[in-house]
Design an enzyme around this catalytic site. Structure first.
Site, PDB file in Angstrom:
ATOM      1  N   ASP A 286       0.822  -1.206   0.000  1.00  0.00           N
ATOM      2  CA  ASP A 286       0.000   0.000   0.000  1.00  0.00           C
ATOM      3  C   ASP A 286       0.862   1.264   0.000  1.00  0.00           C
ATOM      4  O   ASP A 286       1.818   1.367   0.775  1.00  0.00           O
ATOM      5  CB  ASP A 286      -0.885  -0.015   1.259  1.00  0.00           C
ATOM      6  CG  ASP A 286      -1.830   1.171   1.302  1.00  0.00           C
ATOM      7  OD1 ASP A 286      -2.719   1.233   0.453  1.00  0.00           O
ATOM      8  OD2 ASP A 286      -1.656   2.041   2.176  1.00  0.00           O
ATOM      9  N   GLU A 328       1.309  -1.008  -5.377  1.00  0.00           N
ATOM     10  CA  GLU A 328       0.171  -0.088  -5.511  1.00  0.00           C
ATOM     11  C   GLU A 328       0.732   1.317  -5.722  1.00  0.00           C
ATOM     12  O   GLU A 328       0.710   2.160  -4.842  1.00  0.00           O
ATOM     13  CB  GLU A 328      -0.737  -0.112  -4.274  1.00  0.00           C
ATOM     14  CG  GLU A 328      -2.072   0.606  -4.487  1.00  0.00           C
ATOM     15  CD  GLU A 328      -2.280   1.907  -3.715  1.00  0.00           C
ATOM     16  OE1 GLU A 328      -3.160   2.699  -4.094  1.00  0.00           O
ATOM     17  OE2 GLU A 328      -1.551   2.157  -2.746  1.00  0.00           O
TER      18      GLU A 328
HETATM   19  C1  GLC Z   1      -3.885   3.452  -0.762  1.00  0.00           C
HETATM   20  C2  GLC Z   1      -5.240   2.846  -0.528  1.00  0.00           C
HETATM   21  C3  GLC Z   1      -6.187   3.930  -0.126  1.00  0.00           C
HETATM   22  C4  GLC Z   1      -5.683   4.579   1.133  1.00  0.00           C
HETATM   23  C5  GLC Z   1      -4.233   5.025   0.981  1.00  0.00           C
HETATM   24  C6  GLC Z   1      -3.634   5.289   2.318  1.00  0.00           C
HETATM   25  O1  GLC Z   1      -3.861   4.324  -1.829  1.00  0.00           O
HETATM   26  O2  GLC Z   1      -5.673   2.172  -1.651  1.00  0.00           O
HETATM   27  O3  GLC Z   1      -7.478   3.443   0.055  1.00  0.00           O
HETATM   28  O4  GLC Z   1      -6.474   5.687   1.424  1.00  0.00           O
HETATM   29  O5  GLC Z   1      -3.422   4.062   0.403  1.00  0.00           O
HETATM   30  O6  GLC Z   1      -3.405   4.099   3.017  1.00  0.00           O
HETATM   31  C1  GLC Z   2      -2.586   7.080  -3.591  1.00  0.00           C
HETATM   32  C2  GLC Z   2      -2.603   7.610  -4.996  1.00  0.00           C
HETATM   33  C3  GLC Z   2      -3.759   8.469  -5.247  1.00  0.00           C
HETATM   34  C4  GLC Z   2      -4.951   7.732  -4.724  1.00  0.00           C
HETATM   35  C5  GLC Z   2      -4.845   7.701  -3.221  1.00  0.00           C
HETATM   36  C6  GLC Z   2      -6.027   7.105  -2.540  1.00  0.00           C
HETATM   37  O1  GLC Z   2      -1.744   7.834  -2.861  1.00  0.00           O
HETATM   38  O2  GLC Z   2      -1.404   8.241  -5.369  1.00  0.00           O
HETATM   39  O3  GLC Z   2      -3.909   8.746  -6.604  1.00  0.00           O
HETATM   40  O4  GLC Z   2      -6.081   8.342  -5.147  1.00  0.00           O
HETATM   41  O5  GLC Z   2      -3.759   6.982  -2.870  1.00  0.00           O
HETATM   42  O6  GLC Z   2      -7.080   7.932  -2.648  1.00  0.00           O
END
Ligand code: GLC
Ligand code: GLC
Length: 646
Positions: A286, A328
């Site tokens: 993540d 991710e």
């Molecule tokens: C990732 C997750 C998102 C979350 C963020 C912080 O982007 O997919 O749902 O808000 O990380 O953990």
């Molecule tokens: C991540 C991504 C962003 C995404 C977010 C979750 O940090 O970079 O584009 O929308 O997490 O909302």
């Protein structure tokens, strides 16, 4: 410094000091072998990152002890899997692979009840199940579980670690790989480490980025992107009680971990291997782009972030090699690919293909997807894309402005258009979506909404318009056809296979109403499933259509581990690619992104020569190439034309 020599010395010193006595004879042998193989890489990586630390050698010793302890704790069944996976490193590229992501409590009561859904997953063909974060997290808003208070404790509302273990076993028996989140950029502010840091413990204060001096915060802020500008401006949160600023890239209750402290790295390795030992097959890394901070930069995608992820990977190779990493990184496409390598992340979300599918649906044009993917789709052949159209998050328009510029498209303006289109503010738009995290300073915004609602089903049902309905079903199936055929693991978001619409109930929940991503996280009931299984319903058409494509995918290796080549179709509205298997099988895919009939130039057939006929897998019929007419597709039609190796 002579790295090879230093490394050898270091390993010898460590081996003379760490306690391996608890390992069985056989395990001790395996551990030594793997350590000998991977320690040089680990050493080099950590020396690069932590060179300036006076206690480097002590830290390495602690790390190796951690690896040995975790390996000792690894259950026999997982050790067996380690062996199998090392012999079959391409398991994630099989045509049999089909993923689903879901929240435990939005599809079942809890972890125990989720076991009763296994027959449903199996029937659909799911072989990879990503359970959204299920760890202990704060009551109320926990960013959907992405604020972890204890990695070793399951959220009591969902069950216990024992129940998670049981589920992992049951999934394994059903041939479904379990994917868990490794939320390692931050912990919640209720994590024991954070509580201690806040109470003034100096050692734990170094686990996070805490600053008394506001000018340092300001200096960092100069170059940072704001991720959640509607939550709070900037990337820091002021702690009234301790009179300090803490780094919080996301919500204010998610504290970024300080990886410039090697103790944090070792501690997180322990947590990571605990998760690996639960019996998961992949860990979803993540927010991995954010883990290294360097003043004067965006603090995203830093070279040392890559070194650290590679170091985590090396630890995995030593103590739990059955597990792969999924990146991710929802960032610029040039940066996304930098995380993809057998030594870093073997799997990666494919945010570019995702964004470009939606772009083509809005514009009815395929020039940008063709231009971008023709030079951006190929990755290391031992690694795999995870192709998705919707997930639990928002959609960001992460295409490259250079790719767009070549076609005369201005990236900034085009993003404004896409946001308007998908939030239904553009005249004639069929999409029903919501904006997310509008930034008044630069006009930036992202989009939320379920797959079906963004593809026009919600509007069509509201207006009870048969034509709009047909078109939206066409779009939904077209999207899935690409996910299932372009190469990689197709990842469905639970409910998409049932044609589920936006869920606006989050607006009534005080803990959720500020976060529009909840609109695309509907709870799935038995009635939803029954509806999709009832002949004559719209949901049934969608479900049957998707199942038909899944069945074809699973019976044709050319849809698994095979090369992908984007092709020019001779039409601005048709997207095409071919898949080539090493056994010589070929597949030509054509997709019509418009509401009108479109014709591909006859030259597309050249990809299938020397055959003169192909098998149309979707319509189950033989087609003969007509070099005078080309190939005509009706509105949103998809063709999978297959030629078996001679
Ligand atoms: C990732 C997750 C998102 C979350 C963020 C912080 O982007 O997919 O749902 O808000 O990380 O953990
Ligand atoms: C991540 C991504 C962003 C995404 C977010 C979750 O940090 O970079 O584009 O929308 O997490 O909302």
């Amino acid at each position: 410094m002579n790295l090879t020599l230093e490394c050898k010395r270091s390993l010898n010193r460590i081996l003379s000091r760490v306690d391996l006595s608890k390992l069985s004879k056989n395990d001790s042998k395996i551990f030594h072998e793997r350590l000998t193989q991977h320690f040089p890489r680990l050493f080099e990586l950590l020396v690069t990152v932590y060179n300036e630390r006076y206690d480097m050698h002590y830290q390495l010793e602690q790390l190796v002890q951690q690896l040995a302890d975790s390996f000792k704790a690894r259950p026999a069944a997982q050790k067996k899997k380690d062996k199998q996976r090392l012999n079959n490193p391409h398991w994630h590229q099989s045509e049999d692979m089909l993923g689903m992501a879901c929240y435990v409590d939005l599809i079942a009561e809890d972890l125990a009840d989720l076991q009763t859904k296994i027959p449903y997953f199996k029937d659909l063909g799911i072989t990879y199940l990503h359970l959204m974060p299920l760890y202990k997290s704060p009551e109320g808003d926990s960013d959907g579980g992405y604020a972890v208070s204890d990695y070793r404790c399951v959220n009591p509302k969902l069950g216990t670690v024992q129940e998670l273990n049981n589920l992992a076993k049951a999934l394994d028996k059903a041939g479904i790989s379990l994917v868990l989140d490794f939320v390692f950029n931050h912990t919640s502010d209720e994590h024991e480490w954070a509580l201690k840091a806040r109470a003034g413990d100096e050692d734990f204060a170094e686990y996070y980025y805490l600053f008394e001096d506001k000018s340092i915060v300001d200096e960092y802020e100069k170059t940072l992107r704001e991720i959640f500008p509607q939550v709070r401006r900037g990337s820091f949160t002021y702690l009234e009680d301790s009179k300090k600023w803490v780094w919080t890239t996301f919500n204010s209750f998610q504290w970024d971990l300080n990886y410039s402290n090697p103790t944090v790295f070792t501690a997180i390795v322990g947590e990571m291997l605990f998760l690996a030992n639960l019996g998961c097959d992949a860990l979803r890394l993540d927010a991995l782009a954010f883990i290294w901070k360097e003043m004067g930069t965006t603090c995203e995608n830093q070279p040392k972030a890559h070194k650290l992820i590679q170091a985590f990977n090396a630890c995995l190779q030593i103590a739990a090699p059955a597990v792969v990493f999924k990146s991710e990184a929802i960032v610029h496409p040039d940066e996304v690919v930098k995380y993809i390598a057998p030594e870093e992340c073997q799997l990666s979300y494919n945010p570019l293909t995702m964004a470009l599918i939606w772009n083509s649906l809005a514009t009815r044009k395929t020039r940008l997807i063709t231009q971008s993917l023709s030079h951006r789709f190929a990755i290391n052949p031992d690694c795999t894309w995870v192709n998705y159209a919707r997930c639990h998050d928002d959609i960001g328009w992460t295409f490259d402005d250079g790719d767009a510029g070549i076609l005369g498209i201005n990236g900034y303006d085009h993003r404004l258009f896409l946001n308007k289109f998908f939030t239904g503010q553009f005249e004639g738009s069929y999409a029903t979506g919501m904006g997310f995290q509008f930034n008044p300073e630069n006009g930036d915004c992202r989009v939320c909404g379920s797959l079906a609602s963004l593809a026009g089903l919600e509007q069509a049902l509201e207006q009870q318009d048969p034509h709009l309905l047909e078109m939206s079903i066409g779009r939904i199936l077209l999207i899935h056809s690409i996910l299932l055929s372009i190469g990689g693991i197709p990842l469905l978001y639970a409910g998409d296979e049932l044609g589920m619409l936006n869920d606006y109930s989050f607006l009534q929940d005080d803990h959720k109403k500020h976060d529009s991503r909840w609109v695309n996280r509907p709870a799935i009931s038995n009635e939803d499933v029954v509806l999709a299984h009832t002949p004559g319903t719209v949901q049934n058409r969608i479900n049957q259509g998707i199942r038909h494509l899944i069945k074809i995918r699973k019976t044709h290796p050319v849809l698994g581990r095979a090369k992908t080549q984007v092709i020019h179709t001779g039409s601005d509205h048709l997207f095409g690619y071919q898949r080539i298997h090493e056994n010589g099988d070929k597949l030509l895919v054509l997709c019509n992104f418009s509401e009108n009939e479109q014709t591909a130039h006859a030259s597309v057939f050249e990809h299938l020569l020397p055959a003169s006929q192909a098998y149309d897998l979707i319509n189950d019929e033989i087609i003969t190439f007509d070099f005078n007419l080309g190939k005509t597709l009706t509105a949103y039609q998809v063709s999978w034309l297959y030629v078996k190796a001679q």
